[in-house]
Structures are given as C-alpha cells and as structure tokens.
Design an enzyme around this catalytic site. Structure first.
Site, PDB file in Angstrom:
ATOM      1  N   HIS A 170      50.522  69.709  51.210  1.00 57.25           N
ATOM      2  CA  HIS A 170      50.655  68.283  51.543  1.00 57.25           C
ATOM      3  C   HIS A 170      52.138  67.928  51.669  1.00 57.25           C
ATOM      4  CE1 HIS A 170      50.240  63.977  51.243  1.00 57.25           C
ATOM      5  NE2 HIS A 170      48.975  64.010  50.879  1.00 57.25           N
ATOM      6  N   ASP A 214      46.834  58.093  59.462  1.00 57.99           N
ATOM      7  CA  ASP A 214      46.155  59.019  58.547  1.00 57.99           C
ATOM      8  C   ASP A 214      45.107  59.773  59.363  1.00 57.99           C
ATOM      9  OD1 ASP A 214      45.113  60.350  56.405  1.00 57.99           O
ATOM     10  OD2 ASP A 214      44.549  58.564  55.238  1.00 57.99           O
ATOM     11  N   GLU A 273      50.576  68.326  57.235  1.00 60.46           N
ATOM     12  CA  GLU A 273      49.963  69.169  56.211  1.00 60.46           C
ATOM     13  C   GLU A 273      49.174  70.319  56.834  1.00 60.46           C
ATOM     14  OE1 GLU A 273      47.762  66.582  53.517  1.00 60.46           O
ATOM     15  OE2 GLU A 273      48.957  64.890  54.193  1.00 60.46           O
TER      16      GLU A 273
HETATM   17  C1  BG6 Z   1      46.735  62.376  52.776  1.00 57.98           C
HETATM   18  C2  BG6 Z   1      45.403  61.716  53.029  1.00 57.98           C
HETATM   19  O1  BG6 Z   1      46.608  63.762  52.899  1.00 57.98           O
HETATM   20  O2  BG6 Z   1      47.154  62.069  51.442  1.00 57.98           O
HETATM   21  C3  BG6 Z   1      45.522  60.217  52.786  1.00 57.98           C
HETATM   22  O3  BG6 Z   1      44.980  62.002  54.361  1.00 57.98           O
HETATM   23  C4  BG6 Z   1      46.060  59.948  51.388  1.00 57.98           C
HETATM   24  O4  BG6 Z   1      44.257  59.608  52.973  1.00 57.98           O
HETATM   25  C5  BG6 Z   1      47.358  60.692  51.212  1.00 57.98           C
HETATM   26  O5  BG6 Z   1      46.252  58.558  51.219  1.00 57.98           O
HETATM   27  C6  BG6 Z   1      48.022  60.520  49.840  1.00 57.98           C
HETATM   28  O6  BG6 Z   1      47.157  60.882  48.831  1.00 57.98           O
HETATM   29  P1  BG6 Z   1      47.580  60.738  47.324  1.00 57.98           P
HETATM   30  O7  BG6 Z   1      46.368  61.106  46.537  1.00 57.98           O
HETATM   31  O8  BG6 Z   1      48.719  61.697  47.092  1.00 57.98           O
HETATM   32  O9  BG6 Z   1      48.035  59.329  47.117  1.00 57.98           O
END
Ligand code: BG6
Length: 302
Positions: A170, A214, A273
C-alpha cells in the site's frame, strides 16, 4: 535484555544499520547504503522512508503519522495482508488485514556485494491474528535498499486445504502536487470505482486527480509511472505476481476526517498499490508459495 539492546548486540558489526526506539515498544531500523537511506519499522516490516542520494524522499510519510504498537502508520509501505480491504465475511476484522499492526521478526540484515542492503522479516503472529487467520501459513517480507527499492512479499500455504490470499503493498509516494500528477500505464484497463459505489469503468488516457480517488484497476500488466512535473521526476513501479493496482488519494475532506494526514498532506501523496485484489485474489493450494514484488525507481526529467 530489552528487545532494543538485543537487536543492537546481534547487529553490532552491521555498520549499515542502527536501531532506535522512537516510542515505547516501537523500534525502527535506519539503513544507510552508498545509494540511499531508508527507515523501516519492526511493526508491520513497514518501510517508512526511502530517499535515494541527491533526491527528494520517494516514499511519503505523514507529518502527523502516529507511532504506537497496534496502530497503523499513515504513510510508508503498509503491508495489507492476508486480505485486502474489508474481510470477505467478518465485518469486525481489521480492514486490510492485521500484518501492518503486528510485530515482525527481523530474520536477517546483510550488505550485498554491490553495497545494497537486504532485510528479511517474518510476521510474529499473535493470538488475535491466529484467530482471524486459522490457516497454517509462512510469510516473508524481503526489502532490498539501493538505487532502487525492492519489496517482495511471499506467502506459503503450509496447511492441507487451499485458502484465498488478498494483499497489497500500500505504498504512499511523495509528489509535488496531486493536481499536477498523472499516472501512466493503466490506459485501457477496467477499474472498480469505489468513490462511485463500485461502478466498473474503463480508464481513458493517463490517470489524473480532481478530489477523492479510490480505484482498483484490473488486469494490470506490472509497469506504472507516476509523472510528477513539480518534482521533475517519474517514479517507475515494476511489479510481479500482481494483476491488480490500487490508486488512492483521499481528497481534502476525507483526509481531514482521518486526522493523521497532516495539514494538506493529501496534496503531497498518492498511493499506487501493487495488489492481489478483487478478481486477482490468489487461491493458494497446499504447499504452494505466492510471491508478489514491487520495484521502485526514479527517473529525473531533463
Ligand atoms: C486504500 C483503499 O487501499 O486504502 C481505500 O482502497 C482506503 O478505500 C485506503 O480508504 C486507506 O485505508 P486505511 O485503512 O489505511 O485508512
């Protein structure tokens, strides 16, 4: 002996590596190579920073990121594992899995003959993680730091039945200004638009940004570029073991609500990602290993 003292004595002769307890029970590693520097948190085997020599940081870390056991760090390279997004059946399980909020064990840290540094981690599964993932599994995260940053996450099914694996690196990238940034390499791909309630769309031209974005791109081929005219560079992302790519920027309103983005942090970052998400979730047969990798490098403009 404290964990910090133990690590410091085990790696006393590793001149490329130092350890710091940045918050109670929260240890980070600082890696120095002739090509770049990086910091990695033991929790989540989470790359927090990576900066090639003579360049701006490539990985974005929020100025308001919180460092505390069990809390996910905003920025860097969170590992979403062993599921991506919401759990398929259990709404109470953490979004993006538990890998990013549990401790990982440093198995090895070594300097390669060409001066790069490689770190190897495995997750230290706690009782909660085991209850949420009752499959016999081994996982490794391998991080290679040099002129490029390479992250390889492998998962082996040690059990007797197949299971489904969802995951993502991510990665938060540092950019000059989201409104001037575009992403090449996804042209013509179908994508799930989460901002439009999961509608399936088709990408025309490069990806550009106007507010919250997103998306899960499907059938991606493993090479993407973040084109940044402000920092005058392109970040090249080359992936293997992945056919889906998530592109995320929360936009101003959502970032403010999240509370750990820092002032206007959302203008300075984009997540691209490398994933196994949506129709790219992997079915892993007993004895099988799946490895997903991403390589990041910077090409300067002009
Ligand atoms: C992304 C998702 O990978 O991560 C989003 O597609 C999400 O929907 C984002 O809001 C952040 O996620 P988190 O759990 O780290 O706040």
């Amino acid at each position: 002996m404290t964990q910090l003292a133990d690590l410091q004595s085990r790696y006393a002769s590793a001149d490329f590596l130092s350890f710091t307890e940045v918050a109670p029970d929260f240890i980070t590693l600082k890696i120095t190579t002739p090509f770049s520097t990086a910091t990695v948190a033991l929790q989540g085997a989470h790359v927090m920073t990576w900066q090639p020599k003579g360049q701006k940081p490539v990985i974005w870390l929020s100025k308001a990121a919180k460092f505390a056991p069990g809390k996910s760090i905003r920025g860097g390279v969170p590992l979403c594992w062993p599921w991506f997004g919401a759990h398929a059946t259990e709404a109470a399980y953490p979004g993006h899995g538990f890998a990013r909020t549990i401790p990982w064990t440093l198995l090895d840290a070594r300097k390669l003959p060409d001066g790069r540094v490689r770190l190897e981690f495995e997750p230290a599964m706690n009782d909660t993680a085991r209850a949420q993932w009752p499959h016999a599994t081994s996982a490794r995260n391998s991080i290679t730091i040099g002129q490029e940053l390479v992250i390889g996450l492998s998962t082996r099914n040690d059990g007797k039945a197949p299971f489904q694996l969802g995951q993502a690196l991510h990665t938060y990238f540092e950019i000059g200004d989201i409104r001037q940034t575009s992403i090449a390499g996804l042209e013509g791909c179908a994508y799930i638009d989460k901002v439009a309630g999961g509608k399936l769309k088709k990408q025309k031209g490069a990806v550009s940004f106007a507010g919250e974005t997103d998306r899960v791109y499907l059938g991606t081929t493993g090479c993407t570029g973040i084109i940044d005219p402000v920092l005058k560079r392109t970040i090249l992302i080359t992936s293997t073991g992945s056919r889906s790519t998530v592109v995320w920027n929360p936009g101003a309103e959502k970032a403010t609500k999240m509370g750990d983005f820092g002032r206007q942090g959302e203008n300075k970052m984009v997540c691209v990602e490398t994933a196994n998400a949506a129709d790219d979730v992997i079915t892993l047969a007993p004895g099988e290993t799946h490895r997903m990798t991403a390589q990041y490098r910077v090409i300067k403009h002009g």
